[in-house]
Design a protein around this motif. Sequence first.
Motif, PDB file in Angstrom:
ATOM      1  N   ARG A 259      31.941  39.341  44.033  1.00 13.96           N
ATOM      2  CA  ARG A 259      32.937  40.083  45.658  1.00 13.96           C
ATOM      3  C   ARG A 259      33.516  41.861  45.917  1.00 13.96           C
ATOM      4  NH1 ARG A 259      36.356  35.271  46.835  1.00 13.96           N
ATOM      5  NH2 ARG A 259      36.803  35.388  44.948  1.00 13.96           N
ATOM      6  N   VAL A 260      33.649  41.765  46.514  1.00 16.09           N
ATOM      7  CA  VAL A 260      34.956  43.664  46.588  1.00 16.09           C
ATOM      8  C   VAL A 260      35.654  43.569  47.734  1.00 16.09           C
ATOM      9  CG1 VAL A 260      33.930  45.646  47.316  1.00 16.09           C
ATOM     10  CG2 VAL A 260      32.400  44.343  46.435  1.00 16.09           C
ATOM     11  N   GLY A 261      37.333  43.612  46.969  1.00 17.91           N
ATOM     12  CA  GLY A 261      38.086  44.170  47.645  1.00 17.91           C
ATOM     13  C   GLY A 261      37.757  45.451  47.743  1.00 17.91           C
ATOM     14  N   THR A 262      39.376  45.699  48.411  1.00 14.49           N
ATOM     15  CA  THR A 262      40.020  47.242  48.559  1.00 14.49           C
ATOM     16  C   THR A 262      41.479  46.493  48.445  1.00 14.49           C
ATOM     17  OG1 THR A 262      40.558  47.025  50.785  1.00 14.49           O
ATOM     18  CG2 THR A 262      38.195  47.550  50.808  1.00 14.49           C
ATOM     19  N   THR A 263      41.510  48.119  47.862  1.00 14.10           N
ATOM     20  CA  THR A 263      43.262  48.315  47.144  1.00 14.10           C
ATOM     21  C   THR A 263      43.778  50.134  48.006  1.00 14.10           C
ATOM     22  OG1 THR A 263      42.246  49.381  45.506  1.00 14.10           O
ATOM     23  CG2 THR A 263      42.938  46.643  45.534  1.00 14.10           C
ATOM     24  N   ARG A 264      44.813  50.506  48.153  1.00 11.99           N
ATOM     25  CA  ARG A 264      45.036  51.183  48.315  1.00 11.99           C
ATOM     26  C   ARG A 264      45.542  52.778  46.768  1.00 11.99           C
ATOM     27  NH1 ARG A 264      44.314  53.513  53.917  1.00 11.99           N
ATOM     28  NH2 ARG A 264      44.353  51.360  55.558  1.00 11.99           N
ATOM     29  N   THR A 265      45.369  53.848  46.751  1.00 14.18           N
ATOM     30  CA  THR A 265      45.018  54.699  45.951  1.00 14.18           C
ATOM     31  C   THR A 265      47.084  55.366  46.164  1.00 14.18           C
ATOM     32  OG1 THR A 265      45.030  56.799  47.161  1.00 14.18           O
ATOM     33  CG2 THR A 265      43.131  55.383  45.547  1.00 14.18           C
ATOM     34  N   GLU A 266      47.459  55.859  45.217  1.00 10.02           N
ATOM     35  CA  GLU A 266      48.832  56.602  45.830  1.00 10.02           C
ATOM     36  C   GLU A 266      48.475  57.722  47.115  1.00 10.02           C
ATOM     37  OE1 GLU A 266      47.388  57.130  42.583  1.00 10.02           O
ATOM     38  OE2 GLU A 266      48.275  54.827  42.019  1.00 10.02           O
ATOM     39  N   GLN A 267      47.672  58.309  46.572  1.00  4.68           N
ATOM     40  CA  GLN A 267      47.496  58.958  48.431  1.00  4.68           C
ATOM     41  C   GLN A 267      47.480  58.575  49.512  1.00  4.68           C
ATOM     42  OE1 GLN A 267      45.385  59.786  46.097  1.00  4.68           O
ATOM     43  NE2 GLN A 267      46.745  60.964  44.417  1.00  4.68           N
ATOM     44  N   GLY A 268      47.312  56.930  49.536  1.00  3.91           N
ATOM     45  CA  GLY A 268      46.910  56.596  50.756  1.00  3.91           C
ATOM     46  C   GLY A 268      45.164  56.177  51.555  1.00  3.91           C
ATOM     47  N   ALA A 269      44.181  56.447  50.135  1.00  6.70           N
ATOM     48  CA  ALA A 269      43.193  56.369  50.317  1.00  6.70           C
ATOM     49  C   ALA A 269      42.628  55.254  50.316  1.00  6.70           C
ATOM     50  CB  ALA A 269      42.294  57.166  49.864  1.00  6.70           C
ATOM     51  N   ARG A 270      41.971  54.261  51.337  1.00  5.57           N
ATOM     52  CA  ARG A 270      41.054  52.754  50.363  1.00  5.57           C
ATOM     53  C   ARG A 270      39.942  53.759  49.318  1.00  5.57           C
ATOM     54  NH1 ARG A 270      39.170  50.055  55.647  1.00  5.57           N
ATOM     55  NH2 ARG A 270      37.597  51.556  56.061  1.00  5.57           N
ATOM     56  N   MET A 271      40.252  52.100  48.761  1.00  4.30           N
ATOM     57  CA  MET A 271      39.452  52.272  47.479  1.00  4.30           C
ATOM     58  C   MET A 271      38.246  51.032  47.380  1.00  4.30           C
ATOM     59  SD  MET A 271      40.175  53.310  43.555  1.00  4.30           S
ATOM     60  CE  MET A 271      41.420  53.583  44.211  1.00  4.30           C
ATOM     61  N   ARG A 272      37.085  50.945  47.123  1.00  7.59           N
ATOM     62  CA  ARG A 272      36.543  49.501  47.050  1.00  7.59           C
ATOM     63  C   ARG A 272      36.663  49.197  45.731  1.00  7.59           C
ATOM     64  NH1 ARG A 272      30.577  49.349  48.135  1.00  7.59           N
ATOM     65  NH2 ARG A 272      30.894  50.845  47.542  1.00  7.59           N
ATOM     66  N   VAL A 273      37.194  47.480  45.046  1.00  4.02           N
ATOM     67  CA  VAL A 273      37.207  47.404  43.673  1.00  4.02           C
ATOM     68  C   VAL A 273      36.095  45.942  43.876  1.00  4.02           C
ATOM     69  CG1 VAL A 273      39.271  48.699  43.289  1.00  4.02           C
ATOM     70  CG2 VAL A 273      39.516  45.695  44.048  1.00  4.02           C
ATOM     71  N   THR A 274      36.470  45.885  42.694  1.00  4.30           N
ATOM     72  CA  THR A 274      35.938  44.385  42.062  1.00  4.30           C
ATOM     73  C   THR A 274      36.209  43.218  42.204  1.00  4.30           C
ATOM     74  OG1 THR A 274      35.102  44.361  39.635  1.00  4.30           O
ATOM     75  CG2 THR A 274      32.967  45.325  41.044  1.00  4.30           C
ATOM     76  N   LYS A 275      36.182  41.866  42.290  1.00  4.71           N
ATOM     77  CA  LYS A 275      37.641  41.365  42.160  1.00  4.71           C
ATOM     78  C   LYS A 275      37.257  40.455  40.945  1.00  4.71           C
ATOM     79  CE  LYS A 275      38.889  40.596  46.741  1.00  4.71           C
ATOM     80  NZ  LYS A 275      40.365  39.781  46.967  1.00  4.71           N
ATOM     81  N   ARG A 276      35.745  40.299  40.322  1.00  4.99           N
ATOM     82  CA  ARG A 276      35.766  39.622  38.833  1.00  4.99           C
ATOM     83  C   ARG A 276      36.250  40.588  38.290  1.00  4.99           C
ATOM     84  NH1 ARG A 276      31.420  36.952  37.253  1.00  4.99           N
ATOM     85  NH2 ARG A 276      31.081  36.775  34.630  1.00  4.99           N
ATOM     86  N   SER A 277      36.299  41.766  37.826  1.00  6.69           N
ATOM     87  CA  SER A 277      36.941  42.932  36.289  1.00  6.69           C
ATOM     88  C   SER A 277      37.898  43.783  37.697  1.00  6.69           C
ATOM     89  CB  SER A 277      35.571  43.209  36.157  1.00  6.69           C
ATOM     90  OG  SER A 277      35.271  44.340  36.884  1.00  6.69           O
ATOM     91  N   GLY A 278      38.347  44.134  38.709  1.00  6.04           N
ATOM     92  CA  GLY A 278      39.357  45.595  39.143  1.00  6.04           C
ATOM     93  C   GLY A 278      38.733  46.760  39.212  1.00  6.04           C
ATOM     94  N   THR A 279      37.126  46.491  38.602  1.00  6.61           N
ATOM     95  CA  THR A 279      36.662  47.904  38.597  1.00  6.61           C
ATOM     96  C   THR A 279      36.352  48.680  39.982  1.00  6.61           C
ATOM     97  OG1 THR A 279      35.292  47.286  36.278  1.00  6.61           O
ATOM     98  CG2 THR A 279      34.487  49.259  37.622  1.00  6.61           C
ATOM     99  N   GLU A 280      36.864  50.213  39.157  1.00  9.26           N
ATOM    100  CA  GLU A 280      36.699  51.127  41.424  1.00  9.26           C
ATOM    101  C   GLU A 280      34.950  51.503  41.506  1.00  9.26           C
ATOM    102  OE1 GLU A 280      38.955  53.940  40.493  1.00  9.26           O
ATOM    103  OE2 GLU A 280      40.822  53.395  40.511  1.00  9.26           O
ATOM    104  N   LEU A 281      34.633  50.843  42.374  1.00  8.00           N
ATOM    105  CA  LEU A 281      33.425  51.674  43.044  1.00  8.00           C
ATOM    106  C   LEU A 281      33.809  52.413  43.818  1.00  8.00           C
ATOM    107  CD1 LEU A 281      32.062  48.084  44.404  1.00  8.00           C
ATOM    108  CD2 LEU A 281      31.228  48.820  42.474  1.00  8.00           C
ATOM    109  N   ASP A 282      32.359  53.412  43.176  1.00  5.91           N
ATOM    110  CA  ASP A 282      33.022  54.723  44.333  1.00  5.91           C
ATOM    111  C   ASP A 282      32.291  54.788  46.127  1.00  5.91           C
ATOM    112  OD1 ASP A 282      30.526  54.167  43.480  1.00  5.91           O
ATOM    113  OD2 ASP A 282      29.488  55.793  44.149  1.00  5.91           O
TER     114      ASP A 282
END
Length: 105
Positions: free
Chosen positions: A82-105
């Motif tokens: 599954r895919v979730g979202t997190t925020r970077t230090e600059q405030g931009a949203r980023m997609r991350v995988t729930k399985r390993s926490g890997t960032e998706l572009d």
Amino acid sequence: MKVRRDDQVKVISGKDRGKTGRVLKVDREKQRVYVEGLNIVKRHQRANPARPNAQIGVIEREGGIHVSNVAILDPEDKKPTRVGTTRTEQGARMRVTKRSGTELD
């Protein structure tokens, strides 16, 4: 929708179940994704004087798959996740995988 173009996905339901491929196109209105080499449909195309270079005859191309029938593959272990979202230090949203926490572009 959390699926984007060029994502690697696995089909989890339907006639192409278990196959993987790259997303070519995302149709947000119809909630469909077009995956390279999967759900091949045949369409008949007649000659059109306005488009002289268009293919003529029976054309095979990818058909749409509902977004609920595909799962994004984790880049680390190539398993569905599954895919979730997190925020970077600059405030931009980023997609991350729930399985390993890997960032998706």
